[in-house]
Scaffold this active site. Sequence first.
Site, short mmCIF file in Angstrom:
data_model
loop_
_atom_site.label_atom_id
_atom_site.label_comp_id
_atom_site.label_asym_id
_atom_site.label_seq_id
_atom_site.Cartn_x
_atom_site.Cartn_y
_atom_site.Cartn_z
N LYS A 22 0.83 -1.21 0.00
CA LYS A 22 0.00 0.00 0.00
C LYS A 22 0.86 1.26 0.00
O LYS A 22 0.65 2.17 -0.80
CB LYS A 22 -0.92 0.00 1.22
CG LYS A 22 -1.56 1.34 1.51
CD LYS A 22 -2.24 1.36 2.85
CE LYS A 22 -2.63 2.76 3.27
NZ LYS A 22 -1.50 3.59 3.71
N ASN A 23 1.83 1.33 0.90
CA ASN A 23 2.57 2.58 1.04
C ASN A 23 3.50 2.84 -0.14
O ASN A 23 3.95 3.98 -0.34
CB ASN A 23 3.33 2.62 2.36
CG ASN A 23 2.39 2.88 3.53
OD1 ASN A 23 1.24 3.27 3.33
ND2 ASN A 23 2.88 2.67 4.74
N ARG A 93 -4.36 10.74 3.04
CA ARG A 93 -3.16 11.51 3.37
C ARG A 93 -2.14 11.47 2.22
O ARG A 93 -1.51 12.47 1.91
CB ARG A 93 -2.56 10.96 4.66
CG ARG A 93 -1.32 11.68 5.08
CD ARG A 93 -0.93 11.36 6.49
NE ARG A 93 0.43 11.79 6.75
CZ ARG A 93 0.78 13.02 7.07
NH1 ARG A 93 -0.12 13.96 7.18
NH2 ARG A 93 2.04 13.33 7.27
N CYS A 117 -5.63 8.38 8.07
CA CYS A 117 -5.93 7.82 9.38
C CYS A 117 -5.87 8.92 10.43
O CYS A 117 -5.04 9.82 10.38
CB CYS A 117 -4.96 6.71 9.71
SG CYS A 117 -5.49 5.15 9.06
N ARG A 122 -0.59 15.29 12.11
CA ARG A 122 0.22 14.75 11.02
C ARG A 122 0.62 15.89 10.08
O ARG A 122 0.03 16.08 9.01
CB ARG A 122 -0.54 13.64 10.29
CG ARG A 122 -0.88 12.49 11.23
CD ARG A 122 -1.50 11.31 10.52
NE ARG A 122 -0.54 10.59 9.71
CZ ARG A 122 -0.80 9.42 9.13
NH1 ARG A 122 -1.96 8.86 9.28
NH2 ARG A 122 0.11 8.82 8.39
N PRO A 123 1.62 16.65 10.49
CA PRO A 123 2.00 17.83 9.71
C PRO A 123 2.71 17.47 8.41
O PRO A 123 3.18 16.34 8.26
CB PRO A 123 2.96 18.56 10.65
CG PRO A 123 3.54 17.50 11.51
CD PRO A 123 2.50 16.43 11.64
N ILE A 124 2.78 18.44 7.47
CA ILE A 124 3.58 18.20 6.27
C ILE A 124 4.64 19.31 6.11
O ILE A 124 5.07 19.61 5.02
CB ILE A 124 2.72 18.05 4.99
CG1 ILE A 124 1.85 19.29 4.74
CG2 ILE A 124 1.86 16.81 5.03
CD1 ILE A 124 1.31 19.34 3.30
N ASP A 125 5.02 19.89 7.27
CA ASP A 125 5.98 20.99 7.22
C ASP A 125 7.31 20.60 6.56
O ASP A 125 7.91 21.40 5.84
CB ASP A 125 6.22 21.55 8.64
CG ASP A 125 6.67 20.47 9.60
OD1 ASP A 125 5.98 19.44 9.70
OD2 ASP A 125 7.72 20.64 10.25
N ASP A 305 3.51 0.89 12.00
CA ASP A 305 2.29 0.35 11.40
C ASP A 305 2.00 -1.09 11.82
O ASP A 305 0.98 -1.66 11.43
CB ASP A 305 2.36 0.45 9.86
CG ASP A 305 2.15 1.90 9.40
OD1 ASP A 305 1.85 2.76 10.24
OD2 ASP A 305 2.29 2.15 8.18
N ARG A 397 -9.01 0.18 3.39
CA ARG A 397 -8.04 1.12 2.81
C ARG A 397 -6.71 0.44 2.55
O ARG A 397 -5.95 0.88 1.69
CB ARG A 397 -7.80 2.32 3.74
CG ARG A 397 -8.93 3.32 3.76
CD ARG A 397 -8.47 4.61 4.44
NE ARG A 397 -7.13 4.94 4.00
CZ ARG A 397 -6.15 5.38 4.79
NH1 ARG A 397 -6.37 5.56 6.07
NH2 ARG A 397 -4.96 5.64 4.31
#
Length: 420
Positions: A22-23, A93, A117, A122-125, A305, A397
Site C-alpha cells: 500500500k505505502n 493523506r 488515518c 500529522r503535519p507536512i511541514d 504500522d 483502505r
Amino acid sequence: MDKLIVKGRKRLAGEVNISGAKNAVVAIIPAAIMAEGASVVENLPCIEDVSCLCKIIEKIGGTCQYIDRHTLKIDATGPLDTCATFDEVRKMRASYYFLGALLARYKKAEVSLPGGCNFGVRPIDLHLKGFRALGATVIEGDGVVKVYADKLVGTSIYMDQVSVGATINIMLAATMAEGITTIENAAKEPHVVDTANYLNMMGAQIKGAGTDVIRIRGVEKLHGAQYAIIPDQIEAGTYMIAAAITGGDVLVKNIIPKHMDSLTAKLEEMGIQIEEGDDSIRVCANHPLHGVNVKTMSYPGFPTDLHPQIVALLSVCDGISKITENVWENRFQYVEQLCKLGAKIQVDGRVATMEGIEKYHGAKVSATDLRAGAAMVIAALAAEGETEIDGVRYIDRGYEDIEEKLGALGADIHRIHVAD
Ligand code: UD1
C-alpha cells in the site's frame, strides 16, 4: 459502514499470498503522472486507497485502465489540471504526493490538505520546507497548499526528522529540478526504495535510496515504465501475527523476508518458530508465548504500522510487555477497543504496558484507524465467542480481501454489508 463478524479460537493453517505494498503504490501512482507517456503498474493491491488515487488522476485529466485486477495502466500524457482540491484528495493523506509530482512536471500544484488515518497531528511541514529549498513558493490556507516555481534548482536538504512522506515527496520534485539534490537523514523504508526504483525506470537519476543519503541528478523529462510493486511488509506482518496468536502454522508467501527482520526477531524472542524461505516466511506457534518489549522506529526498526497488531498479540502472552511508540504520539486509540475484548493495557505517554491475559472474549469493537482495525481482527481471531468489528472501511483502505485470505486459512470471518 460494513462490519466484520469473527468467531474466534480457530487455528490458522495453510498459505497466504501477500499483495503489493500500500505505502509504495500510493506514492508510485501519483509519480506515474510525472511522465509524458503511459506506465503499467503490476502487483497492484486491490484496496480502497488505489481506487481513490485513480479517481484523482481521472479528475485531473489522466486515465487509469485496469488490465486485470492487479495491473493498472496509467496514462497522463495529455495536459493535466494542476489543481486537485476535491473530496477524493481530502480523503487520503498520501494525496500529498500529487504536490511533489505536479510541481516536478508543471512547476505548480494546488492540492487539498491530506486526510487519512486519524491519529495525532500529522503535519507536512518537512515536505513544504523541502519544496521551498528547491526554489518553490509555498502558500497554505483554507485547507489547500499551493506551490509554484519558475524553476526548481537542486540543493542539499537535511531532514530534521526522518519522514517517509517528506523524503518521497522531495525526491519526486527533485527528480525534475535543475542540477543535483541531496537529501540527508532520509527515510530508508522499503517503499522509499521502491518509488526511487520506479522513477529510475522512468528515466530519473536517483542514487542511494535505502540509505540515509539520497542523491538525485535532475532530468528534464520522464517516460512511462512497466513496474511491479514490492510486497506489503505490513500486510505480511499482520498475517504473521495472526498466525502466531492462533497458535497456527502459516506460510506467508510473496514477501521479501529481509523487510520482516524487526518483526521476526520479536516473534522468535516470544518463542515462535520462524522459517525463512527466499520469498516466504513460515510462522509456527505453540502457546504459551512470552511477553517482550518493543520500540517502534523508522526502518529498519520495528514499524509503527505493526504497533497495534503486536500489542493485540502481546496482550495474550505470558507476563508483562511494553511498547514504546516513537513515531505517532496518538497511536493508542485502539487500546480502549482492545480492552473491550479483555486486554489489560495501561498507557503512560508514549509507553503502553500490557499485562498478559489468558484469552480475549468476543465483544463489539471499532476499527478506529487502518492498523487499529487490523489489531481488532487479530484479537478477534483469538477471542472466545463472537466479535463484531465496525469501521471496516478503514481496514479496506489497506488490506486486500482480508476476510477471504483469513477464511482460506481457516478463520471463521464474514462481512455484513451495511449501507452508509
Ligand atoms: C508513512 C506511512 C504511514 C507510517 C509512517 C511512519 C505512507 C503513505 N504512510 O506516513 O503508514 O505510519 O510513514 O512509518 O507511506 N512529520 C513531521 N513533519 C512532516 C512529516 C512528518 O513532523 O512534514 C513527523 C510526523 O508527525 C511523525 C514522523 O514525522 O511523527 C513520521 O512521519 P512520516 O514518516 O512522514 O509519516 P508519513 O509519511 O505520513
